[in-house]
Design an enzyme around this catalytic site. Structure first.
Site, PDB file in Angstrom:
ATOM      1  N   LYS A 286      37.520  31.667  51.367  1.00 45.20           N
ATOM      2  CA  LYS A 286      36.688  32.559  50.549  1.00 45.20           C
ATOM      3  C   LYS A 286      35.273  32.642  51.140  1.00 45.20           C
ATOM      4  CE  LYS A 286      39.264  31.885  46.277  1.00 45.20           C
ATOM      5  NZ  LYS A 286      39.791  33.197  45.864  1.00 45.20           N
TER       6      LYS A 286
ATOM      7  N   HIS B 186      41.895  22.889  45.709  1.00 49.67           N
ATOM      8  CA  HIS B 186      40.833  23.905  45.813  1.00 49.67           C
ATOM      9  C   HIS B 186      39.450  23.346  45.430  1.00 49.67           C
ATOM     10  CE1 HIS B 186      44.175  26.478  46.434  1.00 49.67           C
ATOM     11  NE2 HIS B 186      44.395  26.847  45.186  1.00 49.67           N
TER      12      HIS B 186
ATOM     13  N   LYS C 235      43.690  27.274  32.709  1.00 47.29           N
ATOM     14  CA  LYS C 235      44.450  28.525  32.590  1.00 47.29           C
ATOM     15  C   LYS C 235      44.296  29.030  31.158  1.00 47.29           C
ATOM     16  CE  LYS C 235      47.046  28.329  36.519  1.00 47.29           C
ATOM     17  NZ  LYS C 235      47.256  29.433  37.427  1.00 47.29           N
TER      18      LYS C 235
ATOM     19  N   ARG D  71      28.546  31.860  42.830  1.00 44.21           N
ATOM     20  CA  ARG D  71      29.750  32.408  42.200  1.00 44.21           C
ATOM     21  C   ARG D  71      30.724  32.848  43.284  1.00 44.21           C
ATOM     22  NH1 ARG D  71      27.794  36.073  38.265  1.00 44.21           N
ATOM     23  NH2 ARG D  71      28.043  37.806  39.688  1.00 44.21           N
TER      24      ARG D  71
ATOM     25  N   MET E 296      19.435  31.696  41.537  1.00 40.78           N
ATOM     26  CA  MET E 296      18.699  30.502  41.166  1.00 40.78           C
ATOM     27  C   MET E 296      18.045  30.766  39.827  1.00 40.78           C
ATOM     28  SD  MET E 296      17.080  29.863  44.872  1.00 40.78           S
ATOM     29  CE  MET E 296      16.301  28.264  44.726  1.00 40.78           C
TER      30      MET E 296
END
Ligand code: BG6
Length: 484
Positions: free
Chosen positions: A192, A250, A336, A370, A379
């Site tokens: 990512k 992860h 979840k 994020r 910040m």
């Protein structure tokens, strides 16, 4: 040489992972010119007895959904599909793998590939129970013959085992067949954009370098939420649970990049050496710093056991025992069927000593990264409230990627990781000792849960998870801030 003929072999080609992740990633790479038709061929292998065209049709159906309706997209897709050939066979059948090898070899000679220069990439989109037999078959029947720049690489997906012993056993089995340099253990979080950015932000910015330690940082949260349950995957999920599905891999990988020391260089081994050290410095988990949850209705899934003790939510505090992080809680939280879909890192700083503004109650400095959706870094800081009064408010310095990098397409994790595999870059893949250290951290807790010694609390689907998790956060020092 990286110019020899390239064969990409997707094992488990008729399955869900291949359809949703592997083939779309290959297609995107193809569209960007990374997989050239004059040197690449893609082979699908699985048990299902279907023809080349039926497999192509499945892939086409999935890839032509939604965004890609343009004529150019359709044309590219047709060209891409022509590169795919399907072979059906079982995962322990000599005949199947001999046939696969013949198909690959025929392709290599049709491209006039120099003997020994061919590249073979095997992507195992398969359940781990068949890894050992598949790897044995590849090793025996499908290796390229020489090494004049050619190679054979194996990509495997989690779950790599269920606990320390089973993971070690799997590692030993694969280790007998292939060198560590040939094995690419995917953790797609490492592909990512904002996860890859961590190294740069931390080590290329004077803003952060001197502050990134226990003197300034109060706590770190790494959070994963999904706003859907285990729909359709209950059978798999119930065997694993949220800790094995998300946290042990992860979130722990993200923790490594947040907490590790500066690597000697960007060489994959240097980076992975530092990650292993972080994992080895994690103290045994204290059960009073764990909250487990299971959403109401989870057991209604017919593939889930009626008495399932499997957590679909967990908050776990990890403590890193080293000079930089002693005393700083690293809170890993995943769930979840919660109220939103989001993955983020929140680094919360300590209060400023001697607060003359009386602004403490407004919240602390926080640096938020994020990961998804809408990649951003911001910040949270205190500023003077604009106007005549000398009062303060919380505000943000905000780098939202969608605004700042308009028109830049952020690559999918799988796309990037498959390209790394072709290039032979193992930086974003999990090394064997890393995997072992990760299992060492969670195995005692997982065994206690499996034995029913720890029970998940029930929570409403669509909620924040059990309230006890927020209480745990407050107890270890997290101060809720408002705004974003
Ligand atoms: C997978 C998990 O590894 O990651 C899934 O098995 C989860 O349960 C998925 O939904 C989340 O990935 P992403 O990239 O959508 O956050």
């Amino acid at each position: 040489s990286e110019t020899g003929c390239l064969s990409i072999i997707v094992l488990g080609a008729s399955g869900d992972l291949a359809k949703k992740k592997t083939f779309p990633a290959l297609f995107n790479l193809f569209r960007q010119g990374f997989l050239r038709p004059n040197e690449v061929h893609i082979f699908g292998y699985a048990r299902t007895k279907i023809s080349d065209d039926e497999l192509r049709e499945r892939i086409r159906g999935f890839l032509s959904q939604g965004k890609g309706a343009s004529a150019e997209h359709t044309e590219d897709l047709l060209m891409f599909l022509q590169l795919i050939k399907y072979i059906s066979g079982s995962y322990d059948s000599e005949d199947g793998f001999l046939l696969l090898n013949k198909e690959i070899s025929d392709h290599e000679s049709s491209k006039n590939s120099q003997p020994g220069t061919a590249r073979r990439l095997f992507y195992l989109a398969l359940p781990p129970s068949v890894y050992p037999s598949v790897c044995k078959m590849i090793r025996r029947y499908c290796m390229n013959q020489s090494d004049l720049g050619g190679w054979t690489r194996i990509v495997v997906e989690k779950p790599f085992g269920k606990d320390l012993d089973s993971a070690e056993e799997l590692s030993a089995q694969l280790g007998e067949l292939f060198d560590e340099q040939q094995l690419y253990r995917i953790d797609h979080y490492l592909g990512k954009e904002l996860v890859q950015n961590l190294l740069v932000v931390r080590f290329a910015n004077r803003f952060f370098v001197p502050l990134w330690n226990r003197d300034n940082i109060d706590n770190v949260q790494i959070v994963f939420r999904e706003d859907f349950g285990t729909e359709g995957r209950g059978g798999y999920f119930d065997q694993y649970g949220i800790i094995r599905d998300i946290i042990q891999n992860h979130l722990l990988q993200v923790l490594c990049l947040v907490a590790m020391e500066k690597p000697v260089s960007l060489k994959p081994e240097h980076i992975r050496d530092e990650k292993v050290k972080v994992l080895q410095s994690v103290l045994p988990i204290k059960y009073e710093e764990v909250v487990l949850g299971q959403y109401e209705g989870y057991r209604d899934d017919p593939t889930v056991s009626d008495s399932s003790n499997t957590p679909t939510f967990a908050t776990v505090v990890l403590r890193i025992h080293n000079e930089r992080w002693e005393g700083v809680p690293f809170i890993l939280k995943a769930g979840k069927a919660l109220n939103s879909r989001k993955a983020e890192i929140r680094v919360q700083f300590k209060d400023v000593p001697g607060d003359i503004f009386k602004c403490k109650k407004q919240g602390r400095n926080e640096f938020v990264i994020r990961l998804q959706p809408s990649e951003a870094m911001y910040m949270k800081l205190t500023v003077k409230k604009p106007g005549l009064d000398m009062s303060t408010i919380q505000s943000e310095l905000d780098l939202s990627y969608g605004l700042r990098y308009q028109g830049v397409t952020i690559p999918e994790a799988y796309e990037r990781l498959i390209l790394d595999t072709v290039r032979g870059d193992q930086q974003h893949f999990v090394r064997r000792d890393e995997l072992k250290a990760a299992w060492e951290i969670f195995t005692p807790l997982l065994h206690s849960i499996d034995a029913g010694e720890l029970k998940p609390l029930s929570y409403q689907p669509g909620s924040r998870g059990p309230a006890e998790a927020d209480e745990l956060l407050a107890r270890v020092g997290y101060v809720q801030t408002h705004g974003y």
